[in-house]
Design a protein around this motif. Structure first.
Motif, mmCIF file in Angstrom:
data_model
loop_
_atom_site.group_PDB
_atom_site.id
_atom_site.type_symbol
_atom_site.label_atom_id
_atom_site.label_comp_id
_atom_site.label_asym_id
_atom_site.label_seq_id
_atom_site.Cartn_x
_atom_site.Cartn_y
_atom_site.Cartn_z
ATOM 1 N N HIS A 133 0.793 -1.224 0.000
ATOM 2 C CA HIS A 133 0.000 0.000 0.000
ATOM 3 C C HIS A 133 0.829 1.280 0.000
ATOM 4 N N GLY A 165 -1.233 -3.897 -11.399
ATOM 5 C CA GLY A 165 -0.890 -3.263 -10.131
ATOM 6 C C GLY A 165 -2.034 -3.234 -9.146
ATOM 7 N N LEU A 166 -3.257 -3.524 -9.619
ATOM 8 C CA LEU A 166 -4.436 -3.519 -8.752
ATOM 9 C C LEU A 166 -4.908 -4.931 -8.405
ATOM 10 N N GLN A 211 -6.076 -5.412 -4.872
ATOM 11 C CA GLN A 211 -6.908 -4.350 -4.304
ATOM 12 C C GLN A 211 -8.299 -4.414 -4.899
ATOM 13 N N HIS A 252 -11.480 -2.852 -6.329
ATOM 14 C CA HIS A 252 -12.015 -1.658 -6.979
ATOM 15 C C HIS A 252 -13.141 -2.098 -7.900
ATOM 16 N N ARG A 271 -12.087 1.293 -11.662
ATOM 17 C CA ARG A 271 -10.795 0.762 -12.104
ATOM 18 C C ARG A 271 -10.462 1.273 -13.508
ATOM 19 N N ARG A 276 -1.686 2.146 -7.664
ATOM 20 C CA ARG A 276 -2.169 1.918 -6.295
ATOM 21 C C ARG A 276 -2.083 3.179 -5.440
ATOM 22 N N ARG A 277 -1.764 4.298 -6.060
ATOM 23 C CA ARG A 277 -1.622 5.574 -5.351
ATOM 24 C C ARG A 277 -0.622 5.460 -4.201
#
Length: 228
Positions: free
Chosen positions: A91, A115-116, A119, A121, A126, A166-167
């Motif tokens: 994260h 990359g997600l 996670q 979304h 997305r 992923r910020r």
């Protein structure tokens, strides 16, 4: 991550990393200390074998310290269990490599979406997020192209988009311009300037002094130590 702007995003205190033991021990890091705040960039330079890659691996939680202290947003990593460290890595950090590490038979958009993977979304959010990132790195027109058809500069910009999807609070880049021509390298460095302007901290390992000069701060490594 901490919301306190006075707290460094990353902080190493007398960090040491030793491989092996006894006379054959290799002291890859010999007491390195540094701090890096949000929105700041750090270039790590030095000859091959100076400890640059080990330092980057430690910062990215890919290797553990033998001794010393590592704090991420004020949290001592040594107090965390394995699952918590894995979550912190997932994260907090985005990674950009010299060799891109993209899947050649997937499209640009599909590579960014990787990359997600871990996670949650919604599909609409997305797609919108990926489209926004591809526009930012100048690859909207290549979103459906396979990576195998891209130039080196386009591959690295796709890798930056994947790292940002992923910020992350911190972007770690290992020789990000090493395989690029001058124009492509400049485009990637311009991207990094925009990333740090948005508050992301950047650590960049590089042999190129012109690339290093773009960073806010510089750290030169020699024999596992940071030179003053």
């Amino acid at each position: 991550m901490s919301a306190d702007p006075t707290t460094p995003v990353l902080e190493l205190r007398d960090a040491r990393r030793t491989f092996g033991s006894g006379p054959a021990a290799v002291h890859a890091l010999g007491g390195v200390s540094l701090t890096l705040h949000a929105g700041r960039s750090l270039a790590v330079t030095g000859r091959s074998g100076s400890g640059k890659s080990t330092l980057l691996n430690v910062l990215g939680l890919l290797e553990t310290l033998t001794d010393g202290q590592y704090l991420v947003a004020g949290q001592d990593v040594r107090t965390l269990g394995t699952a918590a460290v894995d979550a912190l890595r997932a994260h907090t950090f985005g990674f950009v490599f010299q060799s891109f590490h993209l899947v050649p038979y997937l499209t640009v958009a599909e590579n960014v979406e990787l990359g997600l993977t871990y996670q949650r979304h919604g599909s609409r959010a997305r797609r919108a997020h990926i489209a926004e990132l591809l526009e930012r790195v100048g690859l909207t027109h290549r979103r459906s192209s396979t990576v195998a058809t891209l130039s080196g500069g386009e591959k690295q910009r796709a890798a930056v988009a994947r790292a940002l999807v992923r910020r992350p609070a911190v972007l770690l880049a290992d020789e990000p311009t090493g395989n690029l021509d001058d124009a492509s390298a400049a485009a990637v460095l311009d991207l990094f300037d925009g990333v740090t302007a948005d508050g992301v901290a950047l650590v960049m390992v590089t042999h190129d002094l012109q690339t290093a000069a773009r960073a806010d701060e510089r750290l030169t490594m020699r024999d596992g130590r940071a030179l003053a």
